[in-house]
Write a protein that holds these residues in place. Structure first.
Motif, PDB file in Angstrom:
ATOM      1  N   LEU A  33     -45.419  44.314 -66.448  1.00  0.00           N
ATOM      2  CA  LEU A  33     -45.981  45.170 -65.399  1.00  0.00           C
ATOM      3  C   LEU A  33     -45.178  44.951 -64.122  1.00  0.00           C
ATOM      4  N   GLU A  34     -44.518  45.986 -63.645  1.00  0.00           N
ATOM      5  CA  GLU A  34     -43.648  45.878 -62.470  1.00  0.00           C
ATOM      6  C   GLU A  34     -44.076  46.920 -61.441  1.00  0.00           C
ATOM      7  N   ARG A  35     -44.349  46.462 -60.235  1.00  0.00           N
ATOM      8  CA  ARG A  35     -44.847  47.413 -59.226  1.00  0.00           C
ATOM      9  C   ARG A  35     -43.765  48.367 -58.745  1.00  0.00           C
ATOM     10  N   PHE A  78     -38.382  46.057 -57.307  1.00  0.00           N
ATOM     11  CA  PHE A  78     -37.621  46.811 -58.318  1.00  0.00           C
ATOM     12  C   PHE A  78     -37.680  46.055 -59.633  1.00  0.00           C
ATOM     13  N   VAL A  79     -37.322  46.728 -60.711  1.00  0.00           N
ATOM     14  CA  VAL A  79     -37.108  46.003 -61.963  1.00  0.00           C
ATOM     15  C   VAL A  79     -35.929  45.051 -61.698  1.00  0.00           C
ATOM     16  N   ALA A 211     -31.654  40.042 -62.873  1.00  0.00           N
ATOM     17  CA  ALA A 211     -32.653  39.943 -63.946  1.00  0.00           C
ATOM     18  C   ALA A 211     -32.822  41.266 -64.691  1.00  0.00           C
ATOM     19  N   GLU A 212     -32.556  42.383 -64.027  1.00  0.00           N
ATOM     20  CA  GLU A 212     -32.637  43.662 -64.746  1.00  0.00           C
ATOM     21  C   GLU A 212     -31.536  43.742 -65.803  1.00  0.00           C
ATOM     22  N   LEU A 227     -42.455  48.059 -70.991  1.00  0.00           N
ATOM     23  CA  LEU A 227     -42.344  47.920 -69.530  1.00  0.00           C
ATOM     24  C   LEU A 227     -43.041  49.095 -68.863  1.00  0.00           C
ATOM     25  N   LEU A 228     -43.951  48.792 -67.960  1.00  0.00           N
ATOM     26  CA  LEU A 228     -44.544  49.841 -67.131  1.00  0.00           C
ATOM     27  C   LEU A 228     -44.062  49.635 -65.706  1.00  0.00           C
ATOM     28  N   THR A 229     -43.353  50.612 -65.156  1.00  0.00           N
ATOM     29  CA  THR A 229     -42.924  50.517 -63.756  1.00  0.00           C
ATOM     30  C   THR A 229     -43.968  51.218 -62.877  1.00  0.00           C
ATOM     31  N   GLY A 230     -43.849  50.996 -61.583  1.00  0.00           N
ATOM     32  CA  GLY A 230     -44.822  51.587 -60.658  1.00  0.00           C
ATOM     33  C   GLY A 230     -46.227  51.070 -60.935  1.00  0.00           C
ATOM     34  N   ALA A 231     -46.312  49.876 -61.518  1.00  0.00           N
ATOM     35  CA  ALA A 231     -47.602  49.335 -61.963  1.00  0.00           C
ATOM     36  C   ALA A 231     -47.941  48.099 -61.124  1.00  0.00           C
ATOM     37  N   GLU A 232     -48.733  48.306 -60.100  1.00  0.00           N
ATOM     38  CA  GLU A 232     -49.079  47.180 -59.220  1.00  0.00           C
ATOM     39  C   GLU A 232     -50.360  46.490 -59.696  1.00  0.00           C
ATOM     40  N   VAL A 233     -50.239  45.219 -59.962  1.00  0.00           N
ATOM     41  CA  VAL A 233     -51.416  44.441 -60.374  1.00  0.00           C
ATOM     42  C   VAL A 233     -52.146  44.002 -59.109  1.00  0.00           C
ATOM     43  N   THR A 234     -53.440  44.306 -59.056  1.00  0.00           N
ATOM     44  CA  THR A 234     -54.190  43.993 -57.836  1.00  0.00           C
ATOM     45  C   THR A 234     -55.219  42.892 -58.040  1.00  0.00           C
TER      46      THR A 234
END
Ligand SMILES: Cc1cc2nc3c(=O)[nH]c(=O)nc-3n(C[C@H](O)[C@H](O)[C@H](O)COP(=O)(O)OP(=O)(O)OC[C@H]3O[C@@H](n4cnc5c(N)ncnc54)[C@H](O)[C@@H]3O)c2cc1C
Ligand code: SF4
Length: 518
Positions: A33-35, A78-79, A211-212, A227-234
């Protein structure tokens, strides 16, 4: 409720990206999960104005200082995380950094593991990130079980001259360890073109060992890796007893989803990992998840750094300048009882990025234009260890935003290192009165904003009363939660932190792999 995974990794930088690579071969279902998104490949990657002046790749986040004043932190979503912009100086900590070190402002605490414990992981990390270096040149380096996988990046003529001048003056300069995909023996086939846009810029041709490129992309084609991008864990949710993370709350394009995983690894970077844990407070963890010791967010470090530009009469035509390091002052010396730190080169100055400093820079040599100044500049980066003070800490407010209280430590050591640099410049054709702080490299006017080397908010240790993580980087109070980024550092040493975060991710990757093996 979304799908269930064997391992959920939050963040894809040096820690999270490397951890994903380490676990991908297990065949277990892994969710990253990558914001942020993938950093766009565009001409602006290599243009100082958008990168340094406009801050094109810096997050729009607002954080608050200890005084409550808002600022824009130098963080990169970023990734690949911060490694997309990093200078790829991939140093091991020195063996002495793992023990207690006495500094002018206090003691840098010992790690629960030794250099010998980390050594095999450093070797694996150097192989993976294709580090270039020469064994045995750096007088402070520890033993190594494997040589560097690539020979050191060669000095260009002006840097070779400086290195020779230093040697003549009795110093022991060395080729700096560096992670770029450069094959000097076969330049036409080399991925890296050896350009000047490396330190602080993204690499347009994907030739930096970030790392990307090194960790995340190579495993994305595997069916067990998502991989989910734009995925902010809150938020992380737990069971009623608080011993197990049962839900990872994610916002993606405004939509909320909750993912579940047998193991959850938080790798969001030192400040954001602390933020996530603090914002995950619950009845079972009233002061923040895994924060019974009250250590989450504390002991924030980011080095006492100074970027310096020195002007010489000779022109400096160097293209890739980051090839030289000096560790003669890393530990106490005969005439100074404290460690002062590491000196290395940074990316070459250019007139565009210097624009904001014009009055000061042209005052040094009034007859010169800014382009002349840039053409004669030699650029250094001085790093002194800062101490893990409990008061230097990340907290969050009612909105969940980051507040970062930080006071520098070991300023006297940093001043000493600056004085030593000025002295050694006399051996290199650069007079000491032609030296100036180089503020434009990072925004030094708001010291906490330049948080590139942030570390230490969830330190690992053997005593749950004074640490957040055990020696395996598992949260003391939660059975399936790991923190695998620079947060685990109990002290930071005075060399760049990424290789240690990478080595640790490989180490913890093996621990998790054994745990989830059938
Ligand atoms: C300009 C610059 C130059 C540097 N130069 C060097 C160097 O030469 N050598 C060196 O060793 N180090 C260098 N560093 C530091 C190095 O890049 C970091 O130490 C390293 O990347 C830290 O790794 P990390 O895994 O802790 O965090 P990061 O690499 O920052 O990764 C954290 C990731 O988590 C993601 N994330 C954050 N919050 C969330 C959330 N809530 N949900 C989902 N994802 C989230 C972020 O987007 C990011 O991808 C430099 C850094 C900068 C900025
Ligand atoms: S020096 Fe090499 S790795 Fe660095 S930005 Fe240029 S091409 Fe990329």
């Amino acid at each position: 409720m979304a799908e269930h995974y064997d391992v959920i990794i939050i963040g894809t930088g040096a820690g999270g990206g490397t951890l994903a690579h380490a676990l991908a071969g297990s065949g277990k279902r892994i969710l990253l999960l990558e914001r942020g998104d993938f950093l766009p490949r565009e001409t602006q990657n290599w243009d100082p104005r958008p990168v340094f002046v406009d801050g094109r790749y810096i997050s729009k986040d607002t954080w608050f200082g200890g005084d409550g004043k808002p600022f824009q932190p130098q963080v990169h979503y970023f990734v690949g995380g911060a490694t997309k912009l990093y200078g790829a100086a991939l140093y091991r900590l020195r063996p002495g950094d793992f023990g207690e070190l006495r500094h002018v402002d206090g003691v840098s605490p010992a790690w629960p593991l030794s250099y010998d414990d980390f050594e095999p992981w450093y070797s694996k990390a150097e192989q993976m990130y294709q580090v270039h270096g020469n064994d045995g040149e750096d007088p402070t380096e520890g033993h190594r079980s494997q040589p560097y996988p690539w020979p050191a990046v060669s000095h260009e003529p002006r840097i070779a001259e400086i290195s020779a001048g230093l040697e003549k003056g009795g110093y022991r300069p060395f080729h700096a360890p560096c992670g770029i995909l450069l094959d000097e023996a076969n330049r036409p086939a080399s991925t890296c073109i050896r350009c000047t846009w490396c330190d602080g810029y993204p690499c347009l041709v994907h030739a930096k060992s970030d790392a990307e490129v090194i960790a995340v992309r190579p495993v994305l084609s595997q069916p067990n890796v998502t991989l989910l991008t734009g995925a902010e864990v809150t938020k992380l949710e737990t069971d009623a007893g608080g011993r197990t993370v049962t839900g990872v709350v994610v916002y993606r394009d405004g939509d909320r989803a909750v993912y579940t995983g047998d193991i959850v690894a938080v790798c969001a970077g030192a400040a954001n990992s602390a933020k996530l844990l603090l914002n995950s407070a619950s009845d079972a963890h009233p002061h923040g998840l895994a924060n019974g010791s009250d250590q989450v967010g504390r002991n924030y470090m980011f080095h006492n750094c100074k970027a310096v530009v020195a002007l010489s009469k000779e022109k400096n035509d160097t293209v890739f300048q980051k090839t030289l390091g000096i560790n003669d002052f890393y530990f106490a010396t005969d005439d100074y009882e404290y460690p002062a730190g590491n000196i290395q080169m940074i990316g070459k100055s250019n007139a565009e990025a210097m624009r904001g400093e014009k009055p000061k820079l042209t005052k040094l040599s009034p007859e010169w234009t800014l382009s002349d100044v840039a053409g004669h500049a030699v650029d250094f980066w001085l790093t002194t260890e800062d101490l893990p003070r409990p008061e230097n800490r990340v907290t969050t407010d009612a909105d969940g935003s980051v507040h970062l209280a930080y006071k520098s430590t070991n300023d006297a050591e940093a001043d000493r290192l600056y004085e030593e640099l000025k002295k050694i410049l006399n051996h290199t054709g650069m007079a000491e009165h032609h030296v100036l702080g180089k503020n434009f490299y990072m925004d030094m006017s708001i010291p906490v904003a330049g948080c590139a080397h942030q570390a230490g908010t969830c330190r690992f240790g053997t005593d749950p009363a004074t640490s957040v993580l055990d020696v395996n980087c598992k949260a003391n109070e939660v059975d399936n939660l790991y923190v695998v980024d620079t947060s685990f550092f109990p002290s930071i040493g005075a060399v760049n932190p990424a290789l240690t975060a990478i080595a640790n991710a490989l180490r913890v990757g093996e621990i998790i792999q054994q745990r989830i093996a059938p």
